[in-house]
Structures are given as structure tokens and as C-alpha cells.
Design a protein around this motif. Structure first.
Motif, short mmCIF file in Angstrom:
data_model
loop_
_atom_site.label_atom_id
_atom_site.label_comp_id
_atom_site.label_asym_id
_atom_site.label_seq_id
_atom_site.Cartn_x
_atom_site.Cartn_y
_atom_site.Cartn_z
N ASP A 178 0.69 -1.18 -0.24
CA ASP A 178 -0.19 -0.04 0.24
C ASP A 178 0.93 0.98 0.02
OD1 ASP A 178 -1.99 -1.64 0.10
OD2 ASP A 178 -2.72 -1.25 2.27
N ASP A 179 0.41 2.43 -0.44
CA ASP A 179 1.14 3.38 -0.64
C ASP A 179 1.63 4.17 0.51
OD1 ASP A 179 -1.25 4.48 0.07
OD2 ASP A 179 -1.31 5.82 -1.82
N ASP A 180 0.90 3.86 1.80
CA ASP A 180 1.17 4.36 3.18
C ASP A 180 2.06 3.36 4.20
OD1 ASP A 180 -0.65 2.58 3.65
OD2 ASP A 180 -1.92 3.88 4.96
N MET A 181 2.71 2.52 3.11
CA MET A 181 3.59 1.70 4.10
C MET A 181 4.97 1.71 3.56
SD MET A 181 1.41 -0.15 5.85
CE MET A 181 2.64 -1.13 6.72
N PHE A 182 5.83 1.67 4.60
CA PHE A 182 7.51 1.59 4.19
C PHE A 182 7.90 0.01 4.09
CE2 PHE A 182 11.72 0.91 5.71
CZ PHE A 182 12.47 1.63 5.04
N VAL A 183 8.39 -0.38 3.05
CA VAL A 183 9.29 -1.56 3.01
C VAL A 183 10.66 -1.43 2.89
CG1 VAL A 183 9.44 -3.64 1.72
CG2 VAL A 183 7.25 -2.49 1.81
N ASN A 184 11.56 -1.92 3.81
CA ASN A 184 12.92 -1.86 3.69
C ASN A 184 13.25 -3.02 2.93
OD1 ASN A 184 15.77 -1.91 4.50
ND2 ASN A 184 15.43 -1.62 6.70
N ILE A 185 13.35 -2.36 1.76
CA ILE A 185 14.00 -3.42 0.51
C ILE A 185 15.42 -4.05 0.82
CG2 ILE A 185 14.96 -2.00 -1.26
CD1 ILE A 185 12.18 -4.46 -1.66
N PHE A 186 16.18 -3.45 1.57
CA PHE A 186 17.71 -4.01 1.94
C PHE A 186 17.21 -5.12 2.65
CE2 PHE A 186 18.24 0.80 1.33
CZ PHE A 186 19.06 0.43 0.20
N MET A 187 16.37 -4.95 3.72
CA MET A 187 16.26 -6.08 4.60
C MET A 187 15.39 -7.26 4.08
SD MET A 187 15.57 -4.18 8.30
CE MET A 187 15.79 -5.85 9.28
N VAL A 188 14.61 -7.02 3.14
CA VAL A 188 13.76 -7.88 2.32
C VAL A 188 14.69 -8.87 1.70
CG1 VAL A 188 12.09 -8.26 0.47
CG2 VAL A 188 11.65 -6.71 2.15
N VAL A 189 15.54 -8.18 0.88
CA VAL A 189 16.70 -8.85 0.03
C VAL A 189 17.59 -9.60 0.96
CG1 VAL A 189 18.69 -8.67 -1.31
CG2 VAL A 189 16.54 -7.34 -1.84
N GLU A 190 17.91 -9.15 2.19
CA GLU A 190 18.80 -9.97 3.08
C GLU A 190 18.32 -11.06 3.95
OE1 GLU A 190 22.56 -8.90 6.12
OE2 GLU A 190 21.38 -7.14 5.12
N TYR A 191 17.06 -10.63 4.35
CA TYR A 191 16.43 -11.60 5.44
C TYR A 191 15.30 -12.55 4.96
CZ TYR A 191 19.62 -9.09 8.71
OH TYR A 191 20.75 -8.76 9.03
N VAL A 192 14.25 -11.85 4.13
CA VAL A 192 13.14 -12.47 3.68
C VAL A 192 13.41 -13.39 2.36
CG1 VAL A 192 10.69 -12.25 3.10
CG2 VAL A 192 11.82 -10.55 4.82
N LEU A 193 14.05 -13.07 1.54
CA LEU A 193 13.95 -13.69 0.33
C LEU A 193 14.84 -14.81 0.45
CD1 LEU A 193 14.52 -10.90 -2.59
CD2 LEU A 193 12.42 -11.99 -1.44
N PRO A 194 16.11 -15.11 1.12
CA PRO A 194 16.76 -16.18 1.62
C PRO A 194 15.92 -17.41 2.17
CG PRO A 194 17.98 -14.21 1.96
CD PRO A 194 17.04 -13.98 1.75
N THR A 195 14.77 -16.97 2.79
CA THR A 195 13.86 -17.97 3.40
C THR A 195 12.78 -18.74 2.48
OG1 THR A 195 12.03 -16.38 4.10
CG2 THR A 195 14.05 -16.88 5.67
N ILE A 196 12.70 -17.90 1.21
CA ILE A 196 11.78 -18.43 0.25
C ILE A 196 12.12 -18.77 -0.97
CG2 ILE A 196 9.82 -17.17 1.54
CD1 ILE A 196 9.62 -15.08 -0.72
N TYR A 197 13.41 -18.77 -1.15
CA TYR A 197 14.04 -18.58 -2.51
C TYR A 197 13.80 -20.04 -3.29
CZ TYR A 197 18.40 -20.84 -1.62
OH TYR A 197 19.39 -21.80 -1.31
N LYS A 198 13.86 -21.22 -2.30
CA LYS A 198 13.47 -22.55 -2.91
C LYS A 198 12.01 -22.91 -2.96
CE LYS A 198 18.03 -24.35 -2.00
NZ LYS A 198 18.72 -25.53 -1.67
N LYS A 199 11.19 -22.09 -2.44
CA LYS A 199 9.67 -22.12 -2.44
C LYS A 199 8.83 -22.08 -3.52
CE LYS A 199 9.94 -22.36 2.60
NZ LYS A 199 9.37 -21.58 4.06
N GLN A 200 7.66 -22.57 -3.74
CA GLN A 200 6.93 -22.09 -4.52
C GLN A 200 5.58 -21.83 -4.12
OE1 GLN A 200 6.55 -26.08 -6.98
NE2 GLN A 200 8.16 -25.21 -8.24
N ARG A 201 4.96 -21.12 -4.93
CA ARG A 201 3.51 -20.41 -4.64
C ARG A 201 3.31 -19.90 -3.12
NH1 ARG A 201 2.93 -25.35 -6.19
NH2 ARG A 201 1.79 -25.72 -4.35
N THR A 202 4.49 -19.16 -2.55
CA THR A 202 4.53 -18.71 -1.39
C THR A 202 4.38 -17.23 -1.33
OG1 THR A 202 6.29 -20.51 -1.12
CG2 THR A 202 6.32 -18.48 0.56
#
Length: 196
Positions: free
Chosen positions: A21-45
Motif C-alpha cells: 500500500d502507498d502508506d507503507m514503508f518496505v525496507n527493501i534492503f532487509m527484504v533482500v537480505e533476510y526475507v528472500l533467502p527464506t523463500i527462494y526455494k519455495k513455490q507459490r509462497t
């Protein structure tokens, strides 16, 4: 659904999609560093503020803003699993699933439940990862964390107040981890070298 349709037509070569949503902040650095490694081998997640089946009541009163007609999810009193949609991080293979399901699923005006609860019921299910401990709608608390020296735990935060986005970005860039700094510098270096 217009965004899902557009992504389905134009962006399936991507690996991930972030819907915010346009009123939300997403720390994209932390998404790349901490979130994506937890789902990179998962499907439909999808990583989101997850609402477990049975915890959100279906409102059947036609005068209520959140009214759901009785022919949608008949004999149910609560919604299926779904995501609060203020920020959702998903693997791109979720997009065709949602798009194709939209041709079968009954439309309701509660977009979060429709997109991430009802649509997945009409084809293969989504795999939900509850990111709610790293998501907050408390703007004041999140800004205090970003401006302090304490570790940042809120990857997603409400930013509805004037100047919040700028404050979050300044603090996030100021407090990049060593990993993020190293990778950000590589991007700057590559960009400064011009096209190959």
C-alpha cells in the motif's frame, strides 16, 4: 486484479513480487537480505501478516462496510487463511495462480480476503509465511526503532504521517548491514562503469 493481470502479462521473468500500500514503508534492503533467502526455494509462497483460518469473522449484515453476500462462502462463519494485504512479498509463480482463479472465484469487496484467501481456494493453495513479527502498523514505534541504535526488526512499517517515508529511508540507508553495504557498493560501481 488489474495489477495481477499486468504482472502476469509482463513480469513473469521476475522471481518475486512485492505488493505494498502507498502508506507503507518496505525496507527493501532487509527484504533482500533476510526475507528472500527464506523463500527462494519455495513455490507459490507469500510472506505477509498472515490471518489463520477461523480467526476473522465473515460479516453477513448488508448494512456493514465489510458485508459478504450469503452465497459467497455459504455455511461458513469465518474466512479461510488469508493475508492482510498492506504488504505482501510473493514468489512470482503465485501470480498465474491468482490470475487464473479470478475467472472462477466469486468477487467480494474485501480485497485482502479476495486476493489471498478466496482466489487460492479455486486452484492450488498458496503457502503462507507469517511475517507479522516483522510488520507493524505502529508508525511511532517503528520510527523510534529506526532512529535508535537498537537492531531493526521491522522490515515493514506504517508510514502514513507526512515525512515518515523520508525518515525511514534516511535511517535505513544510515544503518545498512555490512552485507547490504557491500552489495549496494557493487551496484553503484556497476552503474558508474556504464553499459557493457
Amino acid at each position: 486484479m488489474i495489477a495481477i493481470n499486468w504482472i502476469n502479462d509482463n513480469c513473469l521473468q521476475a522471481r518475486y513480487v512485492v505488493k505494498a500500500d502507498d502508506d507503507m514503508f518496505v525496507n527493501i534492503f532487509m527484504v533482500v537480505e533476510y526475507v528472500l533467502p527464506t523463500i527462494y526455494k519455495k513455490q507459490r509462497t507469500v510472506v505477509c501478516h498472515y490471518k489463520k483460518r477461523g480467526t476473522s469473522v465473515i460479516v453477513r449484515d448488508p448494512k456493514d462496510k465489510w458485508f459478504v453476500p450469503p452465497d459467497v462462502l455459504p455455511d461458513k462463519t469465518t474466512f479461510p487463511d488469508f493475508c492482510s494485504g498492506y504488504v505482501v512479498i510473493m514468489t512470482v509463480d503465485s501470480i498465474p495462480l491468482l490470475f487464473e482463479s479470478s475467472f472462477q472465484a466469486p468477487l467480494i469487496s474485501i480485497d485482502d480476503v479476495y486476493m489471498f484467501g478466496i482466489l487460492p481456494m479455486f486452484s492450488r493453495k498458496l503457502n503462507y509465511v507469517d511475517g507479522s513479527k516483522n510488520f507493524t502498523l505502529n508508525n511511532k514505534m517503528a520510527l523510534e526503532q529506526y532512529k535508535s541504535t537498537k537492531p531493526i526488526t521491522y522490515i515493514v512499517a506504517n508510514a502514513w504521517q507526512d515525512g515518515s517515508q523520508e525518515s525511514y529511508w534516511a535511517a535505513a540507508i544510515n544503518r545498512l548491514s555490512l552485507w547490504a553495504k557491500r552489495h549496494a557498493n557493487i551496484v553503484v560501481l556497476r552503474n558508474s562503469m556504464g553499459p557493457k
